[in-house]
Design an enzyme around this catalytic site. Structure first.
Site, short mmCIF file in Angstrom:
data_model
loop_
_atom_site.label_atom_id
_atom_site.label_comp_id
_atom_site.label_asym_id
_atom_site.label_seq_id
_atom_site.Cartn_x
_atom_site.Cartn_y
_atom_site.Cartn_z
N ASP A 99 38.20 75.14 49.54
CA ASP A 99 37.29 74.70 48.47
C ASP A 99 36.13 73.89 49.06
O ASP A 99 35.82 72.82 48.59
CB ASP A 99 38.10 73.84 47.47
CG ASP A 99 37.32 73.57 46.19
OD1 ASP A 99 36.33 74.28 45.92
OD2 ASP A 99 37.69 72.62 45.47
N LYS A 106 30.89 77.53 50.71
CA LYS A 106 31.34 78.88 50.37
C LYS A 106 31.19 79.85 51.55
O LYS A 106 32.02 80.74 51.75
CB LYS A 106 30.61 79.41 49.12
CG LYS A 106 30.72 78.45 47.92
CD LYS A 106 32.13 77.93 47.64
CE LYS A 106 32.15 76.58 46.96
NZ LYS A 106 33.44 75.89 46.98
N ASP A 111 38.98 78.64 45.67
CA ASP A 111 38.27 78.33 44.42
C ASP A 111 36.83 78.87 44.48
O ASP A 111 36.33 79.22 45.56
CB ASP A 111 38.26 76.80 44.23
CG ASP A 111 37.70 76.39 42.87
OD1 ASP A 111 37.71 77.22 41.94
OD2 ASP A 111 37.27 75.23 42.74
N ASN A 112 36.18 78.91 43.32
CA ASN A 112 34.74 79.24 43.21
C ASN A 112 34.38 80.62 43.75
O ASN A 112 33.31 80.80 44.33
CB ASN A 112 33.88 78.19 43.97
CG ASN A 112 34.08 76.79 43.45
OD1 ASN A 112 34.46 75.90 44.22
ND2 ASN A 112 33.86 76.58 42.18
N GLU A 159 34.67 74.27 36.52
CA GLU A 159 35.29 73.01 36.10
C GLU A 159 34.51 72.28 34.99
O GLU A 159 33.30 72.31 34.94
CB GLU A 159 35.44 72.07 37.31
CG GLU A 159 34.19 71.88 38.15
CD GLU A 159 34.03 72.93 39.25
OE1 GLU A 159 34.69 73.98 39.19
OE2 GLU A 159 33.24 72.69 40.17
C1 LIG Z 1 33.83 71.53 45.91
S1 LIG Z 1 34.05 70.08 46.81
C2 LIG Z 1 35.79 69.97 46.97
C3 LIG Z 1 36.48 69.62 45.70
C4 LIG Z 1 37.93 69.23 45.88
N1 LIG Z 1 38.66 70.27 46.57
C5 LIG Z 1 38.57 68.99 44.54
O1 LIG Z 1 38.87 69.96 43.85
O2 LIG Z 1 38.78 67.83 44.18
C6 LIG Z 1 33.58 70.56 48.42
C7 LIG Z 1 33.76 69.49 49.48
O3 LIG Z 1 33.79 70.14 50.74
C8 LIG Z 1 33.09 69.37 51.70
N2 LIG Z 1 32.63 70.32 52.72
C9 LIG Z 1 31.62 71.21 52.61
N3 LIG Z 1 31.57 71.97 53.70
C10 LIG Z 1 32.56 71.58 54.51
C11 LIG Z 1 33.03 72.02 55.78
N4 LIG Z 1 32.45 73.03 56.41
N5 LIG Z 1 34.09 71.38 56.31
C12 LIG Z 1 34.68 70.35 55.64
N6 LIG Z 1 34.29 69.89 54.44
C13 LIG Z 1 33.24 70.50 53.88
C14 LIG Z 1 31.98 68.72 50.93
O4 LIG Z 1 31.52 67.55 51.58
C15 LIG Z 1 32.62 68.48 49.57
O5 LIG Z 1 33.11 67.17 49.49
#
Ligand SMILES: C[S@@+](CC[C@H](N)C(=O)[O-])C[C@H]1O[C@@H](n2cnc3c(N)ncnc32)[C@H](O)[C@@H]1O
Length: 262
Positions: A181, A184, A209-210, A241
């Site tokens: 998640d 993408k 997800d997504n 969501e």
């Molecule tokens: C959609 S949110 C996650 C929501 C969480 N899983 C929830 O449902 O409560 C995406 C998160 O992934 C982190 N993120 C984005 N790209 C990433 C990567 N390549 N590696 C680790 N974290 C990443 C972002 O900083 C963000 O906080």
């Protein structure tokens, strides 16, 4: 629920009527690079949880985060509707070790801790501010001993992989469940890295997800091509969501569900 409240609750499920949704959409570029909306809503969430949720009660913390997502500011958590799909996958898999990619404020990590009470969860998050918010919320919920937030990303050339190996015991066949998640475009390369490391055990479950919104088309196409060799995937239709208008899909894929896998 009183009549007026019920009407208000229904209106709050229409995202286009909420300023906090538009504020998020206007800041989408920042959101997908820095991973905070930019108006302080993530930090305020931690304050809100500490003020309103019973300490040590993870179900109440989940309830309060959802309440914030519906009534205060829209959040990019998996949310309650898709969260129930995640809960069901965990209840069926009964994992001992879970990896999450993308912690944000810790909502899904907390849901997973609640749905899989025997599991140890490692959640990877590359934004250190989000990781700090998540740790505070997880600590308030009383699950910090089972959920570890690691600041990093699997795509950092080996540092995070080394941390998972050396500090968290990741080795061949060690992983029972993965929740994807995060960014993408990283879904497929990060899953392929996990496969390359041999971390998934036969029968492990990967939830993503997504798939429709914002969308992970490469991941979806790849999984379709793997159907029966050795993945089996079920797509669950739901909504993005904290609203009931924009459709989304959660993919639940089982690894090695057929013969022929190592
Ligand atoms: C959609 S949110 C996650 C929501 C969480 N899983 C929830 O449902 O409560 C995406 C998160 O992934 C982190 N993120 C984005 N790209 C990433 C990567 N390549 N590696 C680790 N974290 C990443 C972002 O900083 C963000 O906080």
């Amino acid at each position: 629920m009183a009549g007026n409240e019920a009407v208000a609750a229904r209106w709050r499920r229409i995202p286009f009527l909420r300023w906090s949704f538009w504020r998020l959409m206007f800041g989408i570029r920042r959101l997908t690079t820095e991973w905070q909306v930019g108006d302080g809503r993530e930090a305020r969430l931690a304050e809100y949880v500490v003020a309103h949720a019973r300490r040590g009660d993870s179900a109440d913390v989940i309830r309060v985060i959802d309440e914030y997502g519906y009534n205060e500011s829209f959040l990019i958590n998996v949310g309650d509707e898709k969260g129930r799909i995640l809960d069901a996958a965990l209840a069926a898999a009964r994992p001992a070790r879970v990896l999450e990619l993308g912690t944000y404020c810790g909502y899904s990590a907390l849901r997973m801790a609640q749905a899989a009470p025997a599991a140890r969860i490692v959640s990877i998050e590359f934004n250190a501010d989000n990781a700090a918010i998540a740790r505070r919320i997880l600590e308030h919920a009383g699950v910090a001993d089972r959920v570890t937030v690691v600041v990093g990303t699997l795509g950092d050339g080996g540092n995070t992989v080394e941390t998972l190996r050396n500090a968290h015991g990741f080795c061949a066949g060690a992983l029972d469940f993965v929740f994807i998640d995060h960014a993408k475009e990283a879904y497929l390369p990060d899953l392929q890295l996990i496969l390359q490391m041999g971390w998934l055990r036969r029968g492990a479950v990967v939830v993503a997800d997504n798939i429709l919104f914002p969308g992970a088309p490469e991941y979806r196409t790849w999984m379709k091509l793997q159907e029966g060799r050795p993945w089996r995937t079920v797509e669950h239709e739901a909504h993005v969501e904290y609203q009931s208008v924009i459709p989304d899909i959660v993919m639940v894929s089982t690894y090695g569900a057929v013969d022929g896998v190592r």
